[in-house]
Enzyme design. Structure first.
Site, PDB file in Angstrom:
ATOM      1  N   LYS A  76       9.526 -46.753  61.151  1.00 36.97           N
ATOM      2  CA  LYS A  76      10.573 -47.012  60.156  1.00 36.97           C
ATOM      3  C   LYS A  76      11.585 -47.993  60.737  1.00 36.97           C
ATOM      4  O   LYS A  76      11.939 -47.889  61.920  1.00 36.97           O
ATOM      5  CB  LYS A  76      11.246 -45.685  59.789  1.00 36.97           C
ATOM      6  N   SER A 113      13.906 -41.756  51.979  1.00 34.02           N
ATOM      7  CA  SER A 113      14.050 -43.148  52.330  1.00 34.02           C
ATOM      8  C   SER A 113      12.898 -43.697  53.176  1.00 34.02           C
ATOM      9  O   SER A 113      12.752 -44.918  53.277  1.00 34.02           O
ATOM     10  CB  SER A 113      15.354 -43.355  53.100  1.00 34.02           C
ATOM     11  N   SER A 154      14.157 -37.308  53.802  1.00 30.00           N
ATOM     12  CA  SER A 154      13.596 -38.667  53.806  1.00 30.00           C
ATOM     13  C   SER A 154      12.207 -38.782  54.407  1.00 30.00           C
ATOM     14  O   SER A 154      11.583 -39.840  54.293  1.00 30.00           O
ATOM     15  CB  SER A 154      14.540 -39.625  54.533  1.00 30.00           C
TER      16      SER A 154
END
Ligand SMILES: [Zn+2]
Lengths: 548, 549
Positions: B127, B202, B226
């Site tokens: 990420k 996210s 997330s």
């Protein structure tokens, strides 16, 4: 000026315009000189060229304070001498090239986290104990938030509602030349926090550069109760804090380097009035004498306004001390309270102290200045001597070691305060840097006291010992310096001198008795300075006055 | 019948009930499972094969050690798929130029007979709010466009030490703030199951990348769900470890007291291996735990060794508050079916109530916004990132931040700044902290009485791109299932458990299993047994199913 260097990221010297500089919350220090001498507030005073002599200056304030009372509180920031910064492993060396004592953590790069240096806690506990505070066994860190280019994370890690130490006091003795007196000032709190970086302003003031070397250096903020009443007391308070942190070995306490910084709050009120007047904050004092003068100036200014009935002109503001003009000037007015939006620092665990940890630190504390002063007083030393000897812990240790080895107290004090101090001062050395040991000073003192050598020879030996070392015994033997105390031997020398100077003898006996000094000098010269002066004079007088 | 809710799990459970009841001591066998599903699920593409998910990591390791495949070939296989699918999925913000070179280095190691790390040749997506020294790390924000960190995050460093190949940086909602990945400052990622839908967020990029098999496993971060919610939306396994299990050093902070780095995999075993690689104390993170890290995957035995009731004695609590109003019927059915499956495996399932559950959402948004308003202060344009030049300091700050941050981030900074302001602190931040304590206590009670708690990972399956973009409250409400777990700092595993109608092949539903602090091992073990015995579902999106089957 060195340009700003950031490792590992885009290099971009950052421009700041002067208008922005005034929105700063901490004072900007203008440091130029480096000074490693330790001085008391008043000793420093005596060496500083001042427009008003300290005594008349104080008199003026005393007169003002007949009708008005000044209320003074001090926030002191002490930079801790830890090997590494508070939350990263960078070393901090004052005077390094800008942005060379930095890492991703103290630069606040994305993804970095603070990890507390445990030495910071240890030093804070030491200071808390030395200031007679209550320690918070459970405290925490908080974030104090504001934007400024020298604050890389946009917040300062500090302590807000639970400081590590609270409710203490500090005791000190005012210098005798200012009338003396013992004082006890309350300490509101001591808390841990990190320092910010520094802005370097360009010569023409058109831009500023950011130096983050100082960012993340551990600080203790020590807040006093508003117990202080004059510039002198304030300067002595700061000097005592400096002495204390140096005794504890937690900071070099150097004001010029910014290791000790004082922000002072001053208000005045007519004697008898209960509520406090409006308080004004003064910054930018980088010596104790500057503090003294800045505060007294500010008191006069405020009293002046009061006596003219213009006390509404005293507003809540921050004023800067201007050393050149010897006055305070408005830096910025405080419009309401700044909202720092404190909240608990989530990146750091709570600070939990155990009884055992605190006890160990308490047990490790050496004798502190106040205790030492009281001990020296009991030894019969004058307050002036006490203050001199206790000012620098190394000097006090030297003194203690000397008397431990049998030296007479007053003589040891005198030798240290006169000849040794003068030497140290001239050579800019500390007492630890000379070759003289307490053992030999004690030996020297007892040799003089026991009559083995004269005081004059003692001095010669002292300077030999200071610069080259060695022992008193060896020097006396090597140079054949043992005092002549045998009256017969002295008598022989007196006779010789009288015989060799018949003309002067005749003049003496004709009434020119001043010539005694001449004869004494000749005899001393003949003895190579070793004749006991008392015996010499006694025998000489007898011979001179004998009707021959 | 159940045609409106295409949930193979339901079918299966019903069928199997009759099937299994007579022989209680029977072992599960693949052959039986295949037969079962074939009879029920034939028309479904995702059910075309019923082999339970196997570990891609172990398969890669086996092929490398047996010299069946070269690391370069494996890397190329994934990279090819990445290139093919990326135009539609857009899960990566940056793809490493070094992946093949790293794979070559692994092959050389093999040639030299050197020891291989546990992740040798495994392509890992990271990420983009996790710092990597050799690739840009933007946090999905324009304010950090092209920012290159001076260091690797501890989790990344550990992955590299295990031989992993960091294949690229995955898309996310800016600084982790969002539940759809639409708040990325750069691009919108699509859900591989239906490219008109969001992958969740996210960590939408990381979830979509694993789902589309663009990489083997990936790292995400979980502040309020997330990792878990996008795992649910994309039909992959997502693990949110206990707060402190994995170092946060190098993770761009959103809400420091809630943030954890988590793992995505296409199987529980892969997720467990990845978690093991990144866990452990770190001197650079004072909040990381010193607890010993168990070898999470060593307990995950193969299906042949399962007893008929492998979860015998396991106490499972279904959180009542998570199956009520506002939760899609299809999701509820899937979770109920999953509960039945757990029961079938030998566990006792009861309903438990967490009375403070609904308070968690507002408390979470206050605490997360408050901390983010502080954590994002460093993005001021002074030292790094995008700066808008100005003659005056305040406008430099204002313009740089106005220009660099997206609307969602600005909103949360404003909310957080407000909540921490003098006069409001007690009413918001302090009360939210009190709620947090309540939530922690109610979880503690529930987990004293149960080994694990279960709930949906999200109240719905993946929704359409743009559907909730202008309705932040609706989007925030979607986090109801996950935020409480962050407030309590507990570990939670999300794994696909069924489908709801939608897209071309149905949309996956995720089951959330919540454990006691540092009990990841139990969650992974239960999750593995659940996954390996779950019949009739194959969580491979149609986009890549053809190329892989
Ligand atoms: Zn540093």
């Amino acid at each position: 000026m060195a340009s700003v260097l950031f490792r590992g990221i885009q290099t971009r010297p950052f421009l700041l315009y002067p208008s922005a500089l005034l929105s700063r919350k901490n004072g900007v220090l203008f440091c130029t000189t480096k000074c490693s001498q330790s001085q008391t507030a008043t000793q420093e005073n005596q060496q500083t060229q001042m427009k008003v002599s300290p005594r008349t200056h104080t008199k003026k304030v005393e007169k003002i304070l007949h009708d008005y009372e000044a209320i003074i509180g001090i926030e002191t920031h002490v930079q801790l001498d830890t090997l590494t910064k508070a939350f990263c492993s960078c070393a901090y060396l004052y005077g390094s090239q800008p942005n060379t004592n930095v890492c991703p953590i103290c630069m606040g790069l994305p993804g970095t986290l603070p990890v507390l240096n445990s030495k910071v806690i240890e030093f804070a506990v030491k200071v808390g104990l030395a200031l007679n505070c209550n320690l918070s066994m459970n405290s925490k860190f908080d974030r104090k938030q504001y934007f400024y280019p020298d604050l890389p994370k946009g917040y300062q890690i500090s302590q807000f509602d639970i400081p590590i130490a609270t409710g203490g006091f500090i005791e000190l003795d005012l210098p005798t030349e200012y009338g003396g007196g013992h004082r006890k000032f309350g300490i509101t709190r001591v808390h841990m926090e990190e320092d910010a970086g520094k802005l370097l302003h360009s010569g023409n003031g058109s831009y500023s550069q950011v130096d983050l070397n100082r960012a993340g250096v551990p600080l203790l903020e020590i807040v006093s109760e508003p117990d202080i009443r004059s510039g002198l007391e304030a300067a002595e308070y700061a000097a005592e804090i400096q002495r204390l942190v140096r005794y504890l070995g937690v900071s070099n306490g150097n004001m010029q380097e910014g290791s000790l910084r004082c922000d002072v709050n001053v208000s005045v009120r007519p004697i008898g009035q209960l509520e406090y007047g409006t308080k004004v904050e003064i910054k930018n004092m980088n010596s104790f004498s500057a503090m003294n003068r800045a505060i007294d100036f500010e008191i006069s200014r405020q009293v002046d306004l009061y006596s003219k009935g213009e006390d509404n002109q005293i507003i809540q503001e921050t004023r800067l001390w201007e050393e050149g003009a010897q006055r305070t000037v408005t830096m910025r007015k405080k419009e309401g309270l700044a909202d720092y939006r404190y909240f608990p620092e989530p990146d750091l665990p709570e600070v939990v102290l155990s009884e055992e940890y605190v006890d160990n630190i308490r047990a490790s504390l050496l004798e502190l200045p106040e205790v030492k002063r009281r001990r020296y007083e009991r030894m019969g030393l004058s307050m002036q001597d006490v203050l001199f000897l206790t000012n620098d812990m190394n000097v006090a240790d030297f003194f203690d070691a000397t008397i431990e080895r049998g030296a007479e107290v007053k003589m040891a004090a005198n030798w240290i305060m006169s000849d040794i101090a003068a030497y140290l001062n001239n050579e800019k050395l500390s007492i630890n840097e000379i070759k003289l040991t307490p053992q030999e000073l004690a030996e020297l003192i007892s040799s003089i006291k026991g009559g083995t050598i004269s005081g004059k020879i003692g001095k010669e030996i002292l300077f030999e010992l200071i610069s080259n070392g060695g022992t008193v015994k060896a020097l006396i033997e090597e140079k054949d310096l043992v005092q002549i105390v045998d009256p017969a031997e002295i008598e022989k020398m007196v006779d010789k001198v009288l015989i060799e100077n018949p003309k002067q003898l005749q003049q003496y006996r004709g009434g020119k008795t001043k010539l005694q000094g001449f004869f004494a000098g000749q005899v001393m010269k003949l003895s190579k300075g070793k004749a006991n002066p008392g015996l010499l004079n006694k025998i000489l007088l007898e011979k001179l006055n004998a009707k021959g | 019948m159940l045609s409106s809710v295409q949930n193979p799990r339901l079918f299966f459970v019903r069928c199997r009930f009759q099937f299994h009841l007579p022989s209680k001591s029977r072992h599960f066998h693949g052959s039986v499972a295949v037969r079962t599903s074939e009879t029920v699920m034939e028309p479904q593409t995702h059910a075309s094969s019923t082999t339970p998910p196997s570990s891609e990591i172990l398969t890669i390791r086996k092929s490398l050690l047996s010299h069946q495949k070269k690391a370069v070939d494996i890397a190329e296989e994934y990279l090819n798929r990445l290139r093919q699918t990326e135009p539609q999925i857009q899960s990566f913000l940056h793809v490493s130029e070094n992946a093949l070179r790293d794979a070559q280095a692994i092959d050389q190691k093999i040639e030299r007979n050197e020891e291989l790390g546990p992740l040798a040749g495994v392509l890992v997506g990271v990420k983009d709010n996790i710092c990597t020294v050799d690739m840009p790390s933007t946090g999905g924000s324009r304010i950090l466009e092209d920012y290159r960190p001076a260091f690797d995050a501890t989790a990344v460093k550990k992955l590299r030490e295990c031989g992993a190949i960091i294949v690229g940086k995955t898309n996310l909602d800016e600084f982790g703030m969002g539940s759809t990945t639409e708040s990325s400052g750069f691009q919108v990622t699509a859900n591989p199951w239906d490219v008109s839908r969001v992958p969740g967020g996210s960590s939408g990029g990381s979830a979509a990348a694993v789902s589309a098999r663009q990489c083997v496993v990936s790292l995400g971060s979980d502040t309020g769900g997330s990792v878990r919610q996008p795992a649910s939306f994309c039909g992959v396994v997502g693990m949110k470890p206990t707060y402190g299990r994995v170092s946060r050093f190098g993770l761009m902070a959103y809400a420091s007291s809630l943030d954890v780095i988590g793992c995505f995999g296409s199987s529980v075993v892969d997720t467990a291996i990845l978690l093991h690689a990144i866990s452990g104390h770190d001197i650079l993170d004072a909040t990381s735990s010193k607890r010993v890290v168990p070898d999470f995957s060593s307990q995950l035995t193969s299906m042949e060794l399962f007893e008929s009731k492998p979860l015998r004695g396991l106490r499972v609590g279904v959180i009542r508050e998570t199956l009520g109003d506002g939760v899609d019927m299809g999701v509820i059915s899937s979770i109920k079916a999953a509960a039945s499956h757990l029961e079938e495996l030998g566990s006792t399932v009861i309903e438990v109530s967490l009375p403070s559950f609904s308070l968690g959402l507002p408390a979470y948004y206050i605490l997360a916004s408050s901390e983010s308003s502080s954590n994002l202060s460093r993005y001021d344009g002074v030292r790094y990132g995008n700066q808008v030049a100005s003659d005056e300091l305040n406008s430099l700050y204002g313009d740089s931040r106005a220009n660099g941050f997206g609307p969602e981030v600005k909103m949360r900074i404003l909310m957080g700044t407000y909540a921490l302001s003098a006069g409001y602190y007690d009413a918001y931040y302090k009360r939210a902290q009190q709620v947090r304590t309540l939530v922690q206590k109610s979880f503690k009670t529930a987990l004293d009485e149960n080994d694990i708690l279960i709930s949906p990972a999200a109240p719905s399956v993946a929704y359409k791109i743009g559907e909730k973009k202008n309705d932040p409250l609706a989007m925030y409400a979607g986090d109801i299932m996950t935020v409480n777990v962050n407030l309590a700092g507990l570990p939670a595993l999300v794994l696909p458990c069924g489908f709801v109608e939608g897209g071309v092949a149905g949309l996956p539903v995720g089951l959330q299993m919540i454990g006691a602090a540092f009990d990841e091992e139990k969650l992974l073990k239960v999750g593995h047994i659940f996954e390996q015995t779950l019949q009739g579902c194959r969580f491979l999106p149609p986009l890549v199913a053809d190329s892989l089957s």
